[in-house]
Write a protein that holds these residues in place. Structure first.
Motif, PDB file in Angstrom:
ATOM      1  N   ASP A 104       0.840  -1.197   0.000  1.00  0.00           N
ATOM      2  CA  ASP A 104       0.000   0.000   0.000  1.00  0.00           C
ATOM      3  C   ASP A 104       0.878   1.251   0.000  1.00  0.00           C
ATOM      4  O   ASP A 104       1.392   1.665   1.028  1.00  0.00           O
ATOM      5  CB  ASP A 104      -0.912  -0.018   1.234  1.00  0.00           C
ATOM      6  CG  ASP A 104      -1.786   1.220   1.316  1.00  0.00           C
ATOM      7  OD1 ASP A 104      -1.863   1.962   0.320  1.00  0.00           O
ATOM      8  OD2 ASP A 104      -2.406   1.433   2.380  1.00  0.00           O
ATOM      9  N   PHE A 154      -0.124   4.261  -0.494  1.00  0.00           N
ATOM     10  CA  PHE A 154      -0.800   5.475  -0.049  1.00  0.00           C
ATOM     11  C   PHE A 154      -0.706   5.718   1.448  1.00  0.00           C
ATOM     12  O   PHE A 154      -0.799   6.842   1.897  1.00  0.00           O
ATOM     13  CB  PHE A 154      -2.268   5.445  -0.505  1.00  0.00           C
ATOM     14  CG  PHE A 154      -2.387   5.563  -1.990  1.00  0.00           C
ATOM     15  CD1 PHE A 154      -2.467   6.800  -2.592  1.00  0.00           C
ATOM     16  CD2 PHE A 154      -2.372   4.433  -2.798  1.00  0.00           C
ATOM     17  CE1 PHE A 154      -2.550   6.926  -3.966  1.00  0.00           C
ATOM     18  CE2 PHE A 154      -2.448   4.542  -4.176  1.00  0.00           C
ATOM     19  CZ  PHE A 154      -2.534   5.795  -4.761  1.00  0.00           C
ATOM     20  N   SER A 155      -0.556   4.654   2.233  1.00  0.00           N
ATOM     21  CA  SER A 155      -0.492   4.854   3.677  1.00  0.00           C
ATOM     22  C   SER A 155       0.948   4.997   4.170  1.00  0.00           C
ATOM     23  O   SER A 155       1.179   5.093   5.373  1.00  0.00           O
ATOM     24  CB  SER A 155      -1.182   3.691   4.406  1.00  0.00           C
ATOM     25  OG  SER A 155      -0.471   2.492   4.184  1.00  0.00           O
ATOM     26  N   LYS A 156       1.912   5.034   3.253  1.00  0.00           N
ATOM     27  CA  LYS A 156       3.307   5.192   3.695  1.00  0.00           C
ATOM     28  C   LYS A 156       3.530   6.592   4.253  1.00  0.00           C
ATOM     29  O   LYS A 156       3.007   7.571   3.717  1.00  0.00           O
ATOM     30  CB  LYS A 156       4.262   4.978   2.512  1.00  0.00           C
ATOM     31  CG  LYS A 156       4.290   3.573   1.978  1.00  0.00           C
ATOM     32  CD  LYS A 156       5.168   2.670   2.811  1.00  0.00           C
ATOM     33  CE  LYS A 156       5.171   1.269   2.228  1.00  0.00           C
ATOM     34  NZ  LYS A 156       5.220   0.226   3.239  1.00  0.00           N
ATOM     35  N   LEU A 157       4.315   6.674   5.304  1.00  0.00           N
ATOM     36  CA  LEU A 157       4.704   7.977   5.842  1.00  0.00           C
ATOM     37  C   LEU A 157       5.935   8.461   5.079  1.00  0.00           C
ATOM     38  O   LEU A 157       6.703   7.656   4.557  1.00  0.00           O
ATOM     39  CB  LEU A 157       5.006   7.849   7.330  1.00  0.00           C
ATOM     40  CG  LEU A 157       3.812   7.392   8.179  1.00  0.00           C
ATOM     41  CD1 LEU A 157       4.225   7.202   9.637  1.00  0.00           C
ATOM     42  CD2 LEU A 157       2.668   8.393   8.078  1.00  0.00           C
ATOM     43  N   HIS A 164       8.833   9.431   5.843  1.00  0.00           N
ATOM     44  CA  HIS A 164      10.152   8.895   6.173  1.00  0.00           C
ATOM     45  C   HIS A 164      10.302   7.424   5.790  1.00  0.00           C
ATOM     46  O   HIS A 164      11.399   6.872   5.828  1.00  0.00           O
ATOM     47  CB  HIS A 164      10.480   9.125   7.649  1.00  0.00           C
ATOM     48  CG  HIS A 164       9.628   8.334   8.591  1.00  0.00           C
ATOM     49  ND1 HIS A 164       9.880   7.014   8.880  1.00  0.00           N
ATOM     50  CD2 HIS A 164       8.523   8.673   9.291  1.00  0.00           C
ATOM     51  CE1 HIS A 164       8.954   6.580   9.729  1.00  0.00           C
ATOM     52  NE2 HIS A 164       8.138   7.557   9.988  1.00  0.00           N
ATOM     53  N   GLU A 165       9.203   6.785   5.427  1.00  0.00           N
ATOM     54  CA  GLU A 165       9.284   5.384   4.999  1.00  0.00           C
ATOM     55  C   GLU A 165       9.583   5.257   3.499  1.00  0.00           C
ATOM     56  O   GLU A 165       9.905   4.171   3.007  1.00  0.00           O
ATOM     57  CB  GLU A 165       7.956   4.667   5.287  1.00  0.00           C
ATOM     58  CG  GLU A 165       7.625   4.563   6.767  1.00  0.00           C
ATOM     59  CD  GLU A 165       6.233   3.973   7.031  1.00  0.00           C
ATOM     60  OE1 GLU A 165       6.119   3.145   7.934  1.00  0.00           O
ATOM     61  OE2 GLU A 165       5.263   4.350   6.326  1.00  0.00           O
TER      62      GLU A 165
END
Lengths: 262, 414
Positions: free
Chosen positions: A135, A137-140, A142-143
């Protein structure tokens, strides 16, 4: 070789988009991925050493306008043909990275006689249960470097252009740009980047090169085999020491692979 | 003033090390943590509490809609309202679902709300939330960039389905119905009062003001932090030239009442902590899918939470901090009365969604706090907006004569 940057009216003035153009020779249209492309991209420069490159920005990216009317895959596919028309090009080489590869593959499926040479760099568009696309879209923020790049430290420098990912001011601009861009990309990629392309791949007649970073953590390299199996005569080249952003990590190797298109 | 007793219906058995072991209470929390046998008891306990709230004088009973969420176990708020419709007789059924952009076709919501309004004899308050990003985008897979367009279309369909007396053709972008035909139709005319839970976007203010819908801010972070948002709302009301009836607005507030301030902390401290530290443990990546909000409503306040140092420092707040910052209004009846009066007047709200059951609070304690608030606090707040008592636009208008459920056969025979 410096790029020209200009706005083009598309679809009888329905949309106005930004285009970067550089180089000379045979025309090549490059369709960018969900993260967009910048005027000073080393990949565009590498392409421009061999072809006359046109890199249109999808509405929602940069100052390209008209995203509200592009709601689904078909609309974006037709928009991209409208862009080719607006640029006055006739059957240019079509190259796309990630989401752009998905769009290019759709174009070649929908109108197989309009696309003769096709370069797909880690394209989205298929779903394999055994090799799921994570996914995005839910990555922050800094990830993202470790997700997108083979070398996360290099990736962070590339993503931030030297700014600090933990500086709230930088982060705000980064997230606002991301929100605008991914709002558009989400119409093709959210929640699963599958809009039925697998059912249409057989229609592609173009000479097709597939290029994949061996360490791609966004779209697993197994998708390369699936694309290759679905498109008659397609060739797949894997590039070592590269993740999903293979075009930034190994631009010359990608261009060398695409050169096989002629 | 109107008071709605609201139960979020949290799962009460999240483990103590929940924050460390799991990244989110919502979206990707494993359902292995849910135990249906215990769930049977939990649902029935929560429904008992809502029914009890009516008997001690609350004006409305509130339920809402969440998906894949361990602090909100109501994927279908209409089911809960239906259960309440038969065992209550007077209170409004405040359904702050249904997330109308999630139903295919959305006329389903027009039908279910009409059923509830008819069964309850006109006691329905119909909520039309857009729904959070966690619910709509991540749990229900709606594309963020087209969610609001879908919402607007669903809203138009539902309003028209309630208004028309003949079948009609509805040719929307997302829904196409050759025979749009709502059976049954609601008791309340022209439609049940409509409440919109909002989170600060200018478009939603305008939508509520132009349609005479109640705007309710369902924050868990209390009235001190809610002030700026409600100020913006009232400023917009003035700009659009609407009247300033406080019944246009509602606010959700966590409330804990005991005999003394010290008793409140002793009784409720651990349950409040459970709510704020376990129930609200939400992975920041799920809070705002790109495209869910328009760019202009993205606030730097929210963005700051996403820097690495801030993510690491999500430390537990103490009771004192929660009280001081207004996250909770807690203490003796007099303490609570003072702060509620301040809340009601500063936010200018005619409706309070009272969050009295907190986290893993046991039933007796919930009833105690619920009853103390009703008997010792509410009466002092009732008259705050007495100049606006005649304003009936934002509340239910039940039938004067309503059916009473017959005793079940076994009871009747006894």
């Amino acid at each position: 070789m410096s790029a020209r940057s200009y706005l083009v009216d598309v679809a009888q003035g329905r949309r106005r988009i930004r285009v970067f153009e550089a180089g000379g020779g045979r025309p090549l249209v490059f369709l960018h991925g969900a993260g967009g492309v910048t005027e000073d991209s080393p990949f565009l420069a590498a392409l421009a050493r061999r072809w006359r490159v046109f890199a249109p920005l999808l509405p929602g990216y940069g100052d390209s306008e008209g995203a509200e009317d592009l709601r689904d895959m078909l609309a974006v596919t037709l928009h991209s043909f409208d862009v080719v028309d607006a640029l006055g090009l006739d059957r240019p080489i079509l190259v796309g990275h990630s989401m752009g590869g998905m769009i290019a593959a759709e174009m070649a499926s929908v109108a197989p006689r309009e696309v003769e040479r096709l370069g797909l760099i880690a394209p989205a568009g298929l779903w394999l249960d055994a090799h799921p696309v994570p996914d995005l879209f839910s990555k922050l923020p800094h990830e993202l470097p470790a997700f997108l790049f083979h070398d996360p430290e290099f990736g962070e420098r590339m993503l931030t252009a030297g700014a600090d990912l933990d500086d709230p001011k930088f982060l705000e601009a980064f997230i606002i740009r991301n929100a605008r861009q991914l709002a558009m990309a989400g119409k093709l990629l959210f929640p699963i980047p599958d809009r039925g392309l697998a059912e249409r791949l057989y229609r592609i007649r173009a000479r097709t090169m597939l290029v994949w970073g061996e360490g791609d953590r966004v779209i697993p390299p197994a998708h390369g085999d699936a694309f290759c199996g679905g498109i008659a005569g397609a060739e797949l080249i894997r590039i070592p020491e590269a993740g999903h952003m293979v075009i930034i990590e190994q631009p010359e190797a990608v261009v060398a692979a695409l050169a096989r298109l002629g | 003033m109107r008071f709605v007793w609201f139960n979020l219906m949290p799962w009460p058995d999240l483990p103590e090390d929940f924050r460390e072991k799991y990244r989110s209470v919502w979206v990707d929390i494993p359902s292995a943590l849910y135990d249906p046998t215990r769930g049977h008891e939990v649902y029935n306990t929560y429904l008992d509490q809502l029914e009890f709230a009516e008997t001690v004088g609350y004006d409305g009973l509130g339920v809402n809609e969440h998906h894949a969420n361990a602090y909100g176990l109501m994927p279908s708020p209409c089911l809960m309202a239906a259960a309440l419709a038969r065992r209550t007789s007077r209170a409004a059924l405040v359904v702050l679902g249904s997330s109308i952009a999630l139903y295919d076709p959305p006329i389903r919501v027009a039908e279910e709300f009409a059923m509830l309004d008819v069964i309850s004899g006109g006691r329905l308050v119909a909520g039309f939330p857009v729904g959070t990003s966690m619910d709509t985008n991540y749990a229900y897979g709606r594309v963020p960039g087209t969610l609001r367009e879908r919402y607007a279309e669903a809203h138009a369909l539902i309003r028209r389905a309630w208004a028309e007396d003949q079948p009609f053709v509805f040719n929307g972008r997302y829904t196409k119905l050759r025979y749009a035909n709502c059976w049954p139709k609601p008791v309340q005319k022209p439609h049940p009062p409509i409440f919109i839970p909002g989170g600060g976007s200018v478009e939603t203010y305008d939508f509520c003001i132009e349609n005479n819908y109640n705007y309710s801010y369902l924050s868990f972070f209390g009235y001190l932090r809610g002030r700026r948002l409600m100020d913006n709302y009232w400023q917009r009301v003035a700009e659009l030239g609407a009247d300033d009836s406080p019944y246009r607005a509602g606010f959700a507030q966590s409330i804990c009442v005991a005999e003394t301030d010290a008793e409140a902390e002793r009784l409720y401290g651990s349950h409040v902590s459970y709510f704020f530290n376990r129930c609200l443990h939400i992975y920041p990546g799920f809070v705002d899918a790109p495209g869910y909000r328009t760019v202009k409503t993205i606030q730097s306040e929210f963005l700051n939470q996403l820097t690495r140092p801030n993510l690491g420092a999500a430390a537990s707040l103490s009771w004192g901090e929660l009280v001081e910052r207004g996250y909770i209004v807690a203490g003796s009846p007099e303490t609570v009365r003072q702060r509620m009066e301040e809340l009601i007047k500063t936010l200018r709200v005619g409706n309070i969604m009272c969050l009295i059951h907190m986290g893993d609070m046991p039933p007796e304690m919930t009833r105690y706090s619920t009853e103390l608030f009703a008997r010792k606090v509410m009466p002092h707040l009732r008259g705050i907006w007495k100049d606006y008592e005649a304003d009936e636009r934002f509340w239910i208008c039940p039938l004067a004569e309503r059916a009473i459920p017959a005793p079940i056969a076994a009871e009747a025979a006894r």
